[in-house]
Motif scaffolding. Structure first.
Motif, short mmCIF file in Angstrom:
data_model
loop_
_atom_site.label_atom_id
_atom_site.label_comp_id
_atom_site.label_asym_id
_atom_site.label_seq_id
_atom_site.Cartn_x
_atom_site.Cartn_y
_atom_site.Cartn_z
N SER A 52 0.85 -1.19 0.00
CA SER A 52 0.00 0.00 0.00
C SER A 52 0.89 1.24 0.00
N VAL A 53 0.54 2.22 -0.85
CA VAL A 53 1.43 3.37 -1.04
C VAL A 53 0.63 4.66 -1.03
N LEU A 54 1.19 5.66 -0.36
CA LEU A 54 0.66 7.01 -0.34
C LEU A 54 1.75 7.97 -0.79
N VAL A 55 1.42 8.93 -1.65
CA VAL A 55 2.35 9.98 -2.06
C VAL A 55 1.79 11.32 -1.59
N ILE A 56 2.60 12.07 -0.86
CA ILE A 56 2.21 13.41 -0.41
C ILE A 56 3.16 14.43 -1.02
N ALA A 57 2.62 15.36 -1.80
CA ALA A 57 3.41 16.47 -2.34
C ALA A 57 3.30 17.63 -1.36
N LEU A 58 4.39 17.95 -0.70
CA LEU A 58 4.36 18.89 0.41
C LEU A 58 4.39 20.35 -0.04
N ARG A 59 4.85 20.59 -1.27
CA ARG A 59 4.93 21.98 -1.77
C ARG A 59 4.74 21.94 -3.29
N ASP A 60 3.53 21.65 -3.71
CA ASP A 60 3.27 21.44 -5.13
C ASP A 60 3.17 22.77 -5.86
N ARG A 61 4.18 23.06 -6.67
CA ARG A 61 4.25 24.35 -7.37
C ARG A 61 3.26 24.44 -8.53
N TRP A 62 2.66 23.33 -8.90
CA TRP A 62 1.77 23.31 -10.06
C TRP A 62 0.31 23.54 -9.68
N LEU A 63 0.05 23.77 -8.41
CA LEU A 63 -1.30 24.10 -7.95
C LEU A 63 -1.29 25.55 -7.49
N ALA A 64 -2.05 26.41 -8.19
CA ALA A 64 -1.99 27.85 -7.92
C ALA A 64 -3.01 28.31 -6.89
N ASP A 65 -4.06 27.53 -6.67
CA ASP A 65 -5.13 27.94 -5.76
C ASP A 65 -4.91 27.30 -4.39
N PRO A 66 -4.80 28.11 -3.32
CA PRO A 66 -4.56 27.53 -2.00
C PRO A 66 -5.67 26.59 -1.53
N ALA A 67 -6.86 26.72 -2.12
CA ALA A 67 -7.96 25.83 -1.74
C ALA A 67 -7.96 24.55 -2.57
N HIS A 68 -7.03 24.48 -3.54
CA HIS A 68 -7.03 23.36 -4.48
C HIS A 68 -6.13 22.23 -3.97
N VAL A 69 -6.52 21.59 -2.89
CA VAL A 69 -5.82 20.42 -2.39
C VAL A 69 -6.38 19.20 -3.12
N ILE A 70 -5.51 18.45 -3.78
CA ILE A 70 -5.96 17.30 -4.57
C ILE A 70 -5.71 16.01 -3.81
N THR A 71 -6.75 15.25 -3.62
CA THR A 71 -6.65 13.93 -3.00
C THR A 71 -7.30 12.93 -3.94
N HIS A 72 -6.54 11.95 -4.39
CA HIS A 72 -7.10 10.99 -5.34
C HIS A 72 -6.23 9.75 -5.40
N ASP A 73 -6.72 8.73 -6.07
CA ASP A 73 -5.93 7.54 -6.41
C ASP A 73 -5.60 7.64 -7.89
N ASN A 74 -4.31 7.49 -8.24
CA ASN A 74 -3.95 7.59 -9.65
C ASN A 74 -4.19 6.26 -10.35
N ALA A 75 -3.83 6.21 -11.65
CA ALA A 75 -4.13 5.02 -12.45
C ALA A 75 -3.44 3.77 -11.92
N GLY A 76 -2.34 3.95 -11.19
CA GLY A 76 -1.63 2.80 -10.65
C GLY A 76 -2.13 2.35 -9.29
N GLY A 77 -3.24 2.95 -8.82
CA GLY A 77 -3.78 2.58 -7.52
C GLY A 77 -3.04 3.18 -6.35
N VAL A 78 -2.26 4.25 -6.61
CA VAL A 78 -1.50 4.91 -5.56
C VAL A 78 -2.29 6.10 -5.03
#
Length: 414
Positions: A52-78
């Motif tokens: 089981s794997v979790l990835v946390i991006a602690l300072r994602d420069r590609w998200l410009a909106d402070p309210a735009h926190v993305i939580t999801h499972d990607n295509a690989g089930g991560v």
């Protein structure tokens, strides 16, 4: 030219029980962040092994909106949690710590790239809040993808000053995390970490380009030939094709390697073609000047390609070229992709020498060739066409075994 490809087998033995691993990195925008892509591929390989794997991006420069926190499972089930860089640091730390506590990982792996966490590569602000994140997991692993700047001979004084501050903040971060396992991508980085009391092992870096089936190569033969006339397979050996994948640095120098190539083809009668695939970056001006300086060579700029086309490109080259310096070559994902494809790589720079009396182990990969040493003889004798190089699946399997070993060793010391 197609190469026979072999991969190293896993270092461990037996199937370890399922574990839960969380990766902490800076950004996680697919295709935009090298360490992020590395983390995704490693996480997907771990999922394939049943972990089981979790990835946390602690300072994602590609998200410009402070309210735009993305939580999801990607295509690989991560599972992925991306925290925008514009969120206040304390809030990002608290969210990451809460997510770790919810996930309850057996291990948390911190991917260390100083400039990913701060514009100047300084971790002092992060370190003030890092204890809250460190408390969310008992077993920490740290991978150093980059270290401090200014450690090489000839470095500018301001780089040496910033590097000293970075070195101090790195040492503090490691003290806070108290990792049971520390790894890095090059023998040079391992030696430098040793100078500040951090014991690390070398973790071979796999490439992010999967090896495609050996089909659909006609497009390459068309480019290799004269305009309107593709090279037929029977005549392929009359051509010597080398190429870059990714960036060429502004301080890259084609000599003495290109002169050595001239000496080779003067004896073999082959035609030389030099390719570039991907974004050249700061070396664009150098690339534009090459046809005038070497009119007897042909130069082809392919630009950005799909992953499948990159694999076909690498399989058709006779040799790869790396603009990264010899002692830093282990951190090059582009070079790792070439090695994954069984391609001998000419390392065309050896100008990055550390200050001080630091002993650095030699690189073990037989496909890596220093281009400032008897290259003509190596070409005429025949370049190696494969060597064991760890795949991302090997790395995932080995990482779990290494973590198990580190946990056992820690228990034994307790």
């Amino acid at each position: 030219m197609k190469h026979a490809i072999r991969f190293a087998s896993g270092l461990g033995s037996g199937d370890p029980p399922s574990v839960k691993i969380a990766f902490i990195n800076s950004s996680a925008e697919p295709g935009k962040d090298g360490v992020g892509d590395y983390t995704y591929s490693l996480a997907a390989a771990l999922r394939e092994l049943g972990h089981s794997v979790l990835v946390i991006a602690l300072r994602d420069r590609w998200l410009a909106d402070p309210a735009h926190v993305i939580t999801h499972d990607n295509a690989g089930g991560v599972s992925v949690e991306r925290l925008p860089a514009c969120l206040p640091l304390p809030e990002r730390i608290d969210r990451a710590a809460a997510r770790l506590k919810e996930f309850r990982p057996d291990w948390a792996s911190f991917q260390m790239v100083c400039y990913g966490y701060h514009p100047k590569g300084l971790l002092f602000g992060l370190n003030r809040h890092l204890p809250r994140l460190a408390a969310a997991c008992e077993n920490w692993h740290v991978t150093f993808h980059e270290l401090w700047i200014g450690f090489h001979k000839g470095a500018l004084w301001k780089h040496r000053l910033v590097g000293a501050l970075q070195r101090r903040s790195i040492k503090r971060a490691v003290r806070i995390l108290r990792p049971k396992l520390v790894q890095t991508s090059t023998p040079l980085f391992r030696a430098l970490l040793g100078t500040i009391g951090i014991e690390a092992s070398v973790l071979p870096l796999p490439g992010n380009i999967a090896v495609e089936p050996e089909t659909g190569f006609e497009w390459f033969l068309e480019i290799l030939g004269e305009p309107g006339k593709a090279v037929v397979p029977e005549e392929r050996k009359r051509h010597l094709a080398g190429g870059f994948f990714g960036a060429i640095y502004p301080n890259w120098n084609p000599e003495p390697f290109f002169s050595s190539l001239r000496a080779v083809v003067a004896k073999t009668g082959q035609k030389v073609s030099i390719f570039s695939a991907g974004r050249i970056g700061g070396g664009e001006e150098i690339w534009k000047q090459l046809p005038a300086v070497y009119p007897d060579f042909r130069f082809h700029k392919l630009g950005e390609l799909s992953f499948g086309r990159v694999s076909q490109y690498l399989q058709n080259l006779d040799f790869g070229m790396a603009a990264t310096s010899w002692l830093l070559i282990g951190k090059s994902g582009a070079t790792a992709a070439m090695l994954d494809h069984g391609l001998p790589v000419m390392v065309t720079r050896n100008d990055y020498v550390p200050r001080g009396n630091i002993e650095v182990e030699s690189l073990p990969d037989r496909l890596l060739i220093r281009a400032d040493r008897d290259v003509s003889g190596r070409f005429l004798a025949g370049l190696p066409t494969w060597a064991p190089h760890p795949s991302v699946a090997d790395l995932a399997s080995n990482l779990v075994h290494w973590m198990e070993g580190a946990a056992s060793a820690s228990t034994g010391r307790a």
